[in-house]
Write a protein that holds these residues in place. Sequence first.
Motif, PDB file in Angstrom:
ATOM      1  N   ASP A 237       0.753  -1.251  -0.004  1.00 49.42           N
ATOM      2  CA  ASP A 237      -0.226   0.069  -0.023  1.00 49.42           C
ATOM      3  C   ASP A 237       0.972   1.353  -0.041  1.00 49.42           C
ATOM      4  OD1 ASP A 237       1.115  -0.015   2.601  1.00 49.42           O
ATOM      5  OD2 ASP A 237      -0.994  -0.381   3.588  1.00 49.42           O
ATOM      6  N   ASP A 238       2.036   1.120  -0.153  1.00 53.83           N
ATOM      7  CA  ASP A 238       2.849   2.178  -0.065  1.00 53.83           C
ATOM      8  C   ASP A 238       4.301   1.950  -0.883  1.00 53.83           C
ATOM      9  OD1 ASP A 238       4.139   4.773   0.968  1.00 53.83           O
ATOM     10  OD2 ASP A 238       5.607   3.519   1.957  1.00 53.83           O
ATOM     11  N   VAL A 239       4.766   3.152  -1.906  1.00 55.24           N
ATOM     12  CA  VAL A 239       5.902   2.752  -2.678  1.00 55.24           C
ATOM     13  C   VAL A 239       7.125   2.196  -1.914  1.00 55.24           C
ATOM     14  CG1 VAL A 239       7.562   3.596  -4.461  1.00 55.24           C
ATOM     15  CG2 VAL A 239       4.855   3.750  -4.732  1.00 55.24           C
ATOM     16  N   GLN A 240       7.420   3.176  -0.842  1.00 58.63           N
ATOM     17  CA  GLN A 240       8.466   2.853  -0.046  1.00 58.63           C
ATOM     18  C   GLN A 240       8.817   1.486   0.546  1.00 58.63           C
ATOM     19  OE1 GLN A 240      10.864   5.521   0.576  1.00 58.63           O
ATOM     20  NE2 GLN A 240      12.080   3.968   1.275  1.00 58.63           N
ATOM     21  N   LYS A 241       7.397   0.939   1.048  1.00 59.22           N
ATOM     22  CA  LYS A 241       7.445  -0.326   1.698  1.00 59.22           C
ATOM     23  C   LYS A 241       7.785  -1.441   0.599  1.00 59.22           C
ATOM     24  CE  LYS A 241       3.778   0.169   5.059  1.00 59.22           C
ATOM     25  NZ  LYS A 241       2.235  -0.180   5.289  1.00 59.22           N
ATOM     26  N   ALA A 242       7.308  -1.020  -0.513  1.00 61.06           N
ATOM     27  CA  ALA A 242       7.821  -2.210  -1.478  1.00 61.06           C
ATOM     28  C   ALA A 242       9.269  -1.933  -1.864  1.00 61.06           C
ATOM     29  CB  ALA A 242       6.934  -1.691  -2.988  1.00 61.06           C
ATOM     30  N   GLY A 243       9.891  -0.761  -1.849  1.00 61.56           N
ATOM     31  CA  GLY A 243      11.255  -0.585  -2.170  1.00 61.56           C
ATOM     32  C   GLY A 243      11.908  -1.050  -1.046  1.00 61.56           C
ATOM     33  N   ASP A 244      11.452  -1.087   0.203  1.00 63.82           N
ATOM     34  CA  ASP A 244      12.263  -1.809   1.318  1.00 63.82           C
ATOM     35  C   ASP A 244      12.220  -3.341   1.229  1.00 63.82           C
ATOM     36  OD1 ASP A 244      12.750   0.825   2.348  1.00 63.82           O
ATOM     37  OD2 ASP A 244      11.047   0.766   3.755  1.00 63.82           O
ATOM     38  N   ALA A 245      11.040  -3.778   0.717  1.00 63.08           N
ATOM     39  CA  ALA A 245      10.932  -5.296   0.433  1.00 63.08           C
ATOM     40  C   ALA A 245      11.730  -5.673  -0.437  1.00 63.08           C
ATOM     41  CB  ALA A 245       9.426  -5.634   0.024  1.00 63.08           C
ATOM     42  N   VAL A 246      12.094  -5.059  -1.340  1.00 57.19           N
ATOM     43  CA  VAL A 246      13.241  -5.355  -2.446  1.00 57.19           C
ATOM     44  C   VAL A 246      14.483  -5.590  -1.929  1.00 57.19           C
ATOM     45  CG1 VAL A 246      14.647  -4.321  -4.700  1.00 57.19           C
ATOM     46  CG2 VAL A 246      12.009  -4.341  -4.435  1.00 57.19           C
ATOM     47  N   ALA A 247      15.095  -4.690  -1.059  1.00 55.42           N
ATOM     48  CA  ALA A 247      16.171  -4.752  -0.238  1.00 55.42           C
ATOM     49  C   ALA A 247      16.126  -6.022   0.718  1.00 55.42           C
ATOM     50  CB  ALA A 247      16.601  -3.164   0.515  1.00 55.42           C
ATOM     51  N   HIS A 381      12.724  -2.668 -13.228  1.00 53.35           N
ATOM     52  CA  HIS A 381      13.590  -3.836 -12.761  1.00 53.35           C
ATOM     53  C   HIS A 381      13.951  -3.562 -11.434  1.00 53.35           C
ATOM     54  CE1 HIS A 381      13.369  -5.058 -17.042  1.00 53.35           C
ATOM     55  NE2 HIS A 381      14.158  -3.926 -17.521  1.00 53.35           N
ATOM     56  N   ALA A 382      13.347  -3.503 -10.445  1.00 51.98           N
ATOM     57  CA  ALA A 382      13.560  -3.093  -9.067  1.00 51.98           C
ATOM     58  C   ALA A 382      14.804  -3.890  -8.681  1.00 51.98           C
ATOM     59  CB  ALA A 382      12.451  -3.784  -8.093  1.00 51.98           C
ATOM     60  N   GLY A 383      15.023  -5.050  -8.965  1.00 54.04           N
ATOM     61  CA  GLY A 383      16.224  -5.820  -8.370  1.00 54.04           C
ATOM     62  C   GLY A 383      17.374  -5.118  -8.527  1.00 54.04           C
ATOM     63  N   ASP A 384      17.273  -4.463  -9.907  1.00 52.81           N
ATOM     64  CA  ASP A 384      18.651  -3.716 -10.307  1.00 52.81           C
ATOM     65  C   ASP A 384      18.685  -2.354 -10.123  1.00 52.81           C
ATOM     66  OD1 ASP A 384      19.388  -6.497 -11.972  1.00 52.81           O
ATOM     67  OD2 ASP A 384      17.833  -5.572 -13.172  1.00 52.81           O
TER      68      ASP A 384
ATOM     69  N   PRO B  52      25.193  -3.739   1.813  1.00 53.28           N
ATOM     70  CA  PRO B  52      25.103  -5.272   1.662  1.00 53.28           C
ATOM     71  C   PRO B  52      23.934  -5.279   0.756  1.00 53.28           C
ATOM     72  CG  PRO B  52      25.682  -5.099   4.082  1.00 53.28           C
ATOM     73  CD  PRO B  52      25.693  -3.728   3.507  1.00 53.28           C
ATOM     74  N   THR B  53      22.823  -4.642   1.244  1.00 53.58           N
ATOM     75  CA  THR B  53      21.827  -4.716   0.324  1.00 53.58           C
ATOM     76  C   THR B  53      21.689  -4.220  -0.975  1.00 53.58           C
ATOM     77  OG1 THR B  53      20.507  -2.841   1.092  1.00 53.58           O
ATOM     78  CG2 THR B  53      19.918  -4.857   2.235  1.00 53.58           C
ATOM     79  N   GLU B  54      22.895  -3.409  -1.461  1.00 52.55           N
ATOM     80  CA  GLU B  54      22.868  -2.898  -2.631  1.00 52.55           C
ATOM     81  C   GLU B  54      23.797  -3.958  -3.461  1.00 52.55           C
ATOM     82  OE1 GLU B  54      21.812  -0.275  -4.104  1.00 52.55           O
ATOM     83  OE2 GLU B  54      20.748   0.692  -2.358  1.00 52.55           O
ATOM     84  N   LEU B  55      24.496  -4.894  -2.674  1.00 52.88           N
ATOM     85  CA  LEU B  55      25.342  -6.017  -3.428  1.00 52.88           C
ATOM     86  C   LEU B  55      26.358  -5.214  -3.976  1.00 52.88           C
ATOM     87  CD1 LEU B  55      22.660  -8.164  -5.178  1.00 52.88           C
ATOM     88  CD2 LEU B  55      23.880  -8.561  -2.914  1.00 52.88           C
ATOM     89  N   VAL B  56      27.005  -4.109  -3.745  1.00 51.47           N
ATOM     90  CA  VAL B  56      27.962  -3.244  -4.170  1.00 51.47           C
ATOM     91  C   VAL B  56      29.025  -3.010  -3.109  1.00 51.47           C
ATOM     92  CG1 VAL B  56      28.795  -1.348  -5.446  1.00 51.47           C
ATOM     93  CG2 VAL B  56      26.548  -2.267  -6.031  1.00 51.47           C
ATOM     94  N   VAL B  57      30.295  -3.032  -3.468  1.00 55.07           N
ATOM     95  CA  VAL B  57      31.286  -2.388  -2.558  1.00 55.07           C
ATOM     96  C   VAL B  57      32.096  -1.552  -3.041  1.00 55.07           C
ATOM     97  CG1 VAL B  57      32.827  -4.615  -2.551  1.00 55.07           C
ATOM     98  CG2 VAL B  57      32.998  -3.060  -0.361  1.00 55.07           C
TER      99      VAL B  57
END
Lengths: 495, 351
Positions: A237-247, A381-384, B52-57
Motif C-alpha cells: 500500500d506504499d511505494v517505499q514499503k515495496a522498495g524496502d521489501a526489495v532490499a 527492474h527493481a532488483g537492479d 550489503p543490500t545494494e550488493l556493491v562494495v
Amino acid sequence: MGEALPVATRERQRAVAQALRAFLPERSVLWQEEDTRPYECDGLTAYRQVPMVVALPETEAQVQQILRACHALGVPVVPRGAGTGLSGGALPPGDGVLLSLAKFMRIVRVDPVARIAVVQPGVRNLAISDAAAPFGLYYAPDPSSQIACTIGGNVAENSGGVHCLKYGLTVHNVLRVRGYTMDGEPLDLGSEALDAPGLDLLALIVGSEGMLAVTTEITVKLLPKPPAARVIMASFDDVQKAGDAVAAVIAAGIIPAGLEMMDRPATRAVEEFVGAGYDLEATAILLCESDGLPEEVEAEIAKVKEVFERAGATRLTASRDEAERLRFWSGRKAAFPAVGRISPDYYCMDSTVPRARIGEVLRFIGELEKKYGLRCPNVFHAGDGNLHPLILFDANDADELRRTEEFAGEVMEKCVTVGGTITGEHGVGVEKIDQMCVQFSDAELAQFHAVKRAFDPAGLLNPGKAVPTLARCAEFGHRHVHAAAAPAHPGLPRF
Amino acid sequence: MLERLRERIRGAAARGAPLRLRGGGSKDFYGGDPRGEVLDTREHAGIVDYEPTELVVTARCGTPLAELEGALAAQGQMLAFEPPHYGAGATLGGCVAAGLSGPRRAAAGALRDFVLGVRLLDGRARELGFGGRVMKNVAGYDVSRLLAGSLGTLGLILEVSLKVLPRPAAERTLRFELPQDKAIESLNRWAGMPLPLSASAWRDGELAVRLSGAERAVQAAAQKLGGEALDAASAERFWSGIREQSDPFFAGEAPLWRLSVPSAAAPLELAGELLIEWGGALRWLRSGADTATVRGAAARAGGHATLFRGGDKAAGVFAPLAPALLRLHRELKAAFDPAGVFNPGRLHPDF
C-alpha cells in the motif's frame, strides 16, 4: 515529407550508390526515398532522418567492402539490426549509409556440449533460445523486445532484461565477437575459451552503441534451462514499503531470477489490456521469480513469502503452475504497449539508481508529474534499481513535447545525483546525449572520444551518438542554467 | 594523498621515467618483468562504501584484499570470482589490474564481470571516473571492464566498485576417479544440466567438483552425481590450495603454463604435469616444453597460453596479438598514457 534532396546531396547519393553497386547487387543498395523511408527511425520515433543510402549486405566480404568504400569516400556509416532500440542509436545519417545487418540471419552453429551458439548479428534474440531449446539450453538475456530485437543490436547496446540480476547482461553472456573496424580491418575479439590475451576489448565493444566496430558474427554462452520456475506477486500500500521489501529480499541472501515493480497507474493500464490478474488496489506490486531445481525453488519461494510478509505486503499470490506464472508475467511484458494504448505517445526512461534510493526517486517523479502536468506510470527492474518511468504525452502538442523533455531531463539528473546513471540498458544514442554532460566531466568525455579515435580515427562510424562533443556540453550547460534561472519564459523555443 | 600520487605521475611523465605501480607485490611474478620506479599504492586504502543490500562494495586500490573479503564475509557476502591473493599483502588494485579469477569463475563469472565502476589517474594525472555503483549502466564506453586485467598499463586504479553476492548457504565437494578425457567429458555434460556446480579440479586421475547453493539443491545434486564426499575442512583446504596455488602441484621449479581453452577441448598433446579447472576451460601445465609447442597446442584447441610462473620470459609471457588487435592496443595505450609512464612491458613488450 518527400521534399527534394539538395542538388549536392543528390550528387553525393549517386556517387555513393554507384560505388556500392560496384560490388553489391541491385537489391542490396537502396536510395530511392520510397525504399529508404522505412529506415528513417528506430524504436525512438521522435527522431527521424531518411538515410542517403541503405546498404543490405549478405556476406562478411560485402560488409568489409562497404566499410572500405565509405571510409575512402569519407561517408558516415550507421549500423542497424532490427531497429527496436529505444535511444535512437540507429538514427540514420542524412549524408551517409545506413548499414542494415538484417540479412545476417543465420545460426551458424549450436554446440550443445560446449554450450555455445555461433550466430550472425541479424538473428533475433529469442531465435537463439529456440535453437538451443532441443538441448535443454537457452540464451539468458531477455530484453522485452526479444521476439524482434537482434543479437547484433543487443551487443551494441549491452541489453539486459528481466533476469539480469541473476544471469547478467549481454556482456556477461557473449564469448566472442567478430567484425570490422570502420576502415574494413577484420577484428576477432574474445574466443571460445573463457578469456583472451591482451586488453579486454570484447568488454569495450559490448555496449559501444555501434560506434567502434561493425559486428558480423557473435558467439554466445548457453545455459541449462532451469527445470522449475515460480513467481510471487505481492501487493503493497506504499511505494517505499515495496522498495524496502526489495532490499529485504537481497538482505536475506536471495538473488531472485527476476524482481520487478509496477506502480498503480501502470498496473491499471496493463490490467485493462491483458487481464493479468493484478491487484488494482495496491499502490505498488512486486513480481519476484525464483528458478532452479524444484527443491531450490520451493525453499526460495517460501523464504521470499516470509520476507514480503514481514515487509508489510497486503496480498501475496504464488503461481501454482506454468500457465499462471506466464499470466503474471504477461502484464509486465505488455506494460509498454499497454501504456501506449492510454496515451497518444509515451517517453520511456531508463535510469538506474541504488536500490535504497528507489523510493526517493519515485517521490521526486511524483512531484514532477504535478510540476509539468503530465502523468508518469512506473514499471521497472527493481532488483537492479533500473527504472522505466513512462511519461505520457501527445507529440502533436509542441508544448507537451517540450515539457516531457524537461521532465525526463530532471529525472535523469536526479538519478545521477543519487549515485545512479542516466541509462541502464537502452543506451544513450541521440536521446540522452545532453545528459552525458551531467554524468561525466569534460576530461571523461574527452577520454571516450579518445577511445573512439583508437578504433575510428576518421569518426565515420555512427557519428554523433552516445558521447557529446565538449562544445555541445558547453551549450547544454548554458541553456540549462538559463532555463533554470528564467522560468518566466516557459514558451521560449529550445533545441 | 591523491595529490601526492598525481605529483608522482606528472613528474614521471615530465622526466620520461616509467612508474611501476605496486600494491603488496603478491603478483610481481605475473606478466612481463616489472620496470620503473615503484609507486606504492598501499597508502590509498580503505572501504569507501559498502551497503550489503545494494550488493556493491567500493574500496580504494590499496585496500588489502583480505580486509575487503573479511568485511564482506561479516555480512554473509563474497567476491564471487574468488580472486587469488598469491600472498598475504594482496591489494584490491592489484587484484583488478591482474584480472585473475579463481575456482568459481566458470560458474559465477570472471573478475571483469563484477567490475561496476572505477576511478583512475591517467597518464596525464587526470582523475577520471567510469561506470558507477549500480548493476546496470550503459552510459559511455565500458572503460571500467577494460581496466580489469590491463596490468596497470592504462592508469593508476584509485577506486573500484564491485558487485558482490551472498555466500552460498551450503557447499559440498565430491570426488571421482576418472581419466582426463572422461573427466572433461563429464564436466561438460554436467555443465549442460541444471546442477549447482561451482568449481572443479582434475589431477592425476582424480576429479573434484564443488556444489554450492541452497542446502536442498546441493543435496539433490550430490545424490544425482554420486562420488565420494569430502569433509568440509578438507574441502576448504583443497579449494584454497587450488585458488592460491599452494597445492603441491604448484610447488617446484618447472615452468607453470596457464592454458585457457574451450571447455570441451580434447586432452592436449603436451608433455608435463596437468591440473584442469573451470570445467575443462583452464589447464595448468608444469612443463619444460618450448614456448612454440605450448602456444601451438593451445591455439589449435581454440585458446591461448600464458607463461604464468618461471620459465624463460624472453619468448613472450602472453600469446602474441594479431596485427589489427596490436594496433588497437597501441592506440588505446596512447589514449590513456601518452608518455608511456605506467608499467611498461608488463602486458606487452612494446608498451
